[in-house]
Design an enzyme around this catalytic site. Structure first.
Site, PDB file in Angstrom:
ATOM      1  N   ASP A  10      10.939  -9.783   7.621  1.00 52.14           N
ATOM      2  CA  ASP A  10      10.985 -11.138   6.865  1.00 52.14           C
ATOM      3  C   ASP A  10      11.697 -12.092   7.656  1.00 52.14           C
ATOM      4  O   ASP A  10      12.722 -12.547   7.462  1.00 52.14           O
ATOM      5  CB  ASP A  10      11.674 -10.935   5.498  1.00 52.14           C
ATOM      6  CG  ASP A  10      13.044 -10.429   5.607  1.00 52.14           C
ATOM      7  OD1 ASP A  10      13.538  -9.819   6.625  1.00 52.14           O
ATOM      8  OD2 ASP A  10      13.844 -10.714   4.756  1.00 52.14           O
ATOM      9  N   ASP A  15      15.591 -10.385  12.304  1.00 47.53           N
ATOM     10  CA  ASP A  15      14.478  -9.783  12.550  1.00 47.53           C
ATOM     11  C   ASP A  15      13.658 -10.203  13.872  1.00 47.53           C
ATOM     12  O   ASP A  15      13.149  -9.325  14.455  1.00 47.53           O
ATOM     13  CB  ASP A  15      12.974 -10.384  11.320  1.00 47.53           C
ATOM     14  CG  ASP A  15      13.926 -10.070   9.792  1.00 47.53           C
ATOM     15  OD1 ASP A  15      13.088  -9.122   9.175  1.00 47.53           O
ATOM     16  OD2 ASP A  15      14.775 -10.550   9.664  1.00 47.53           O
ATOM     17  N   VAL A 120      12.294  -4.048   7.791  1.00 48.98           N
ATOM     18  CA  VAL A 120      13.296  -4.599   8.148  1.00 48.98           C
ATOM     19  C   VAL A 120      13.463  -5.894   7.028  1.00 48.98           C
ATOM     20  O   VAL A 120      14.443  -6.903   7.327  1.00 48.98           O
ATOM     21  CB  VAL A 120      13.768  -4.971   9.408  1.00 48.98           C
ATOM     22  CG1 VAL A 120      14.285  -3.833  10.171  1.00 48.98           C
ATOM     23  CG2 VAL A 120      12.721  -5.903  10.160  1.00 48.98           C
ATOM     24  N   HIS A 237      21.331  -7.165  12.305  1.00 46.27           N
ATOM     25  CA  HIS A 237      21.068  -5.832  11.500  1.00 46.27           C
ATOM     26  C   HIS A 237      19.641  -5.378  11.764  1.00 46.27           C
ATOM     27  O   HIS A 237      19.664  -3.842  12.190  1.00 46.27           O
ATOM     28  CB  HIS A 237      20.738  -5.881   9.993  1.00 46.27           C
ATOM     29  CG  HIS A 237      21.659  -6.881   9.253  1.00 46.27           C
ATOM     30  ND1 HIS A 237      23.086  -6.532   8.837  1.00 46.27           N
ATOM     31  CD2 HIS A 237      21.840  -8.345   8.956  1.00 46.27           C
ATOM     32  CE1 HIS A 237      23.887  -7.607   8.692  1.00 46.27           C
ATOM     33  NE2 HIS A 237      23.036  -8.546   8.380  1.00 46.27           N
ATOM     34  N   ASP A 238      18.627  -5.902  11.750  1.00 44.17           N
ATOM     35  CA  ASP A 238      17.033  -5.436  12.076  1.00 44.17           C
ATOM     36  C   ASP A 238      17.216  -4.921  13.358  1.00 44.17           C
ATOM     37  O   ASP A 238      16.520  -3.807  13.530  1.00 44.17           O
ATOM     38  CB  ASP A 238      16.325  -6.203  11.696  1.00 44.17           C
ATOM     39  CG  ASP A 238      16.401  -6.905  10.148  1.00 44.17           C
ATOM     40  OD1 ASP A 238      17.103  -6.306   9.365  1.00 44.17           O
ATOM     41  OD2 ASP A 238      15.661  -8.020   9.904  1.00 44.17           O
TER      42      ASP A 238
HETATM   43  O1  RIB Z   1      20.949  -7.920   4.651  1.00 47.62           O
HETATM   44  C1  RIB Z   1      20.524  -8.013   5.853  1.00 47.62           C
HETATM   45  C2  RIB Z   1      18.967  -7.925   5.649  1.00 47.62           C
HETATM   46  O2  RIB Z   1      18.367  -9.019   4.914  1.00 47.62           O
HETATM   47  C3  RIB Z   1      18.232  -8.166   7.098  1.00 47.62           C
HETATM   48  O3  RIB Z   1      17.207  -7.566   7.240  1.00 47.62           O
HETATM   49  C4  RIB Z   1      18.089  -9.864   7.118  1.00 47.62           C
HETATM   50  O4  RIB Z   1      17.008 -10.268   7.802  1.00 47.62           O
HETATM   51  C5  RIB Z   1      17.694  -9.823   5.530  1.00 47.62           C
HETATM   52  O5  RIB Z   1      16.321  -9.457   5.492  1.00 47.62           O
HETATM   53 CA    CA Z   2      14.971  -8.884   7.874  1.00 50.04          CA
END
Ligand code: RIB
Ligand code: CA
Length: 315
Positions: A10, A15, A120, A237-238
């Protein structure tokens, strides 16, 4: 031989870094990207994905637009004030006409060797595909999911955004019997990226580094001003989830049973991670490897190598 990979995302600034890792690491063969509503409406996540690919001069990776909202309930209510469009030029490339879920069903059905999926964003596309053709789960070699938290939450007091935005989809996926590697907030918050890191990458001058440098400063500013993490900067994160596919030492895994809370008034969308060692009291067998720790310096070095190597042709 590199591993066939589909990223379901997303996009989103974190991402975007995951896409760069997936497309540029020599151990991964990114065969397609599927998009879903999450950080932004699906039209925007799709557009952002196309922008990232073109800006980073990555060609030959088809993009399939996916689900517009969760399996159940109202459309996703995103965090107010969170940036949506990535600050990159409008792309000339376009998404494929086929729907992401049809693509996933068709591709996995006909796959002769296992395909790895990194999911992700909200798990809507995967859940729909699993419902349409349950047999496809046997074609997934590994499923890396960025989502959830053991003791860290972001979108509510209890839940992480990807799971909270479509808990029913997450429930379908966690019960599907796929080999899951889960990257919760507890791990991703241990490997933030700072402005200094981004500035160093930009000096490399590669298309991928310059692409990242166009939007990461805003992300870092948002985190530092609104939701600071230890060590400063912002988690991406991703990218940790995709990176650990090729460098598992970026994290430390523990096996656990993960279930999704669907009903709690205050806890809907929470990943309930049962790490109890004594199986006789645990209600379910362990269904996931959960990243409980991340090596920040190793992750930064890993990203630096990817950003620097693009131009030299090492990757
Ligand atoms: O909580 C973090 C996640 O939520 C990540 O994947 C960010 O891109 C959103 O999708
Ligand atoms: Ca994401």
């Amino acid at each position: 031989m590199s591993e066939d990979l589909i990223i379901d995302c997303d996009t989103g600034s974190d991402d975007a870094i995951a896409l760069l890792v997936g497309a540029l690491h020599p151990g991964l063969n990114l065969i397609a990207i599927t998009t879903v509503a999450g950080n932004c409406p699906v039209d925007v996540t799709t557009l952002n994905t196309l922008k990232v690919l073109e800006s980073a001069e990555i060609s030959g990776v088809p993009v399939y637009r996916g689900a517009e909202g969760p399996l159940v309930g109202p459309a996703i209510d995103r965090s107010p004030g969170w940036p949506q469009d990535l600050d990159l030029p409008e792309p000339s490339i376009t998404a494929e006409p086929q729907h992401a879920v049809d693509f996933l069903v068709e591709t996995l059905t006909s796959a002769e060797t296992p395909i790895t999926i990194a999911a992700v964003g909200p798990l809507t596309n995967l859940a729909l595909a699993f419902r349409m053709r349950p047999g496809i789960v046997s074609k997934i070699g590994r499923l890396a999911i960025m989502g959830g938290g053991i003791s860290v939450a972001n979108i509510s007091a209890s839940a992480e955004a990807n799971i909270f935005w479509d808990p029913e989809a997450a429930d379908v996926v966690f019960r599907a019997g796929v080999p899951i590697e889960l990257f919760p907030l507890d791990a991703t918050h241990m490997a933030p990226v700072t402005s200094d890191d981004v500035a160093r990458w930009a000096e490399a001058g590669t298309p991928a580094a310059l692409t990242a440098a166009a939007f990461l400063p805003e992300r870092i500013h948002m985190y530092e001003s609104r939701m600071p993490v230890e060590g400063g900067g912002a988690p991406v994160h991703d990218a940790l989830a995709v990176g650990a596919l090729v460098d598992p030492d970026l994290v430390r895994f523990e096996r656990a049973n993960v279930e999704i809370e669907l009903h709690g008034t205050l806890t809907r969308g929470r990943t309930v991670v049962d790490q109890r060692p004594h199986l006789f009291l645990a209600s379910q067998p362990k269904n996931a490897r959960v990243a409980v720790w991340a090596d920040r310096q190793r992750f930064l070095d890993f990203l630096t190598e990817i950003f620097h190597a693009q131009e030299s042709g090492d990757h």
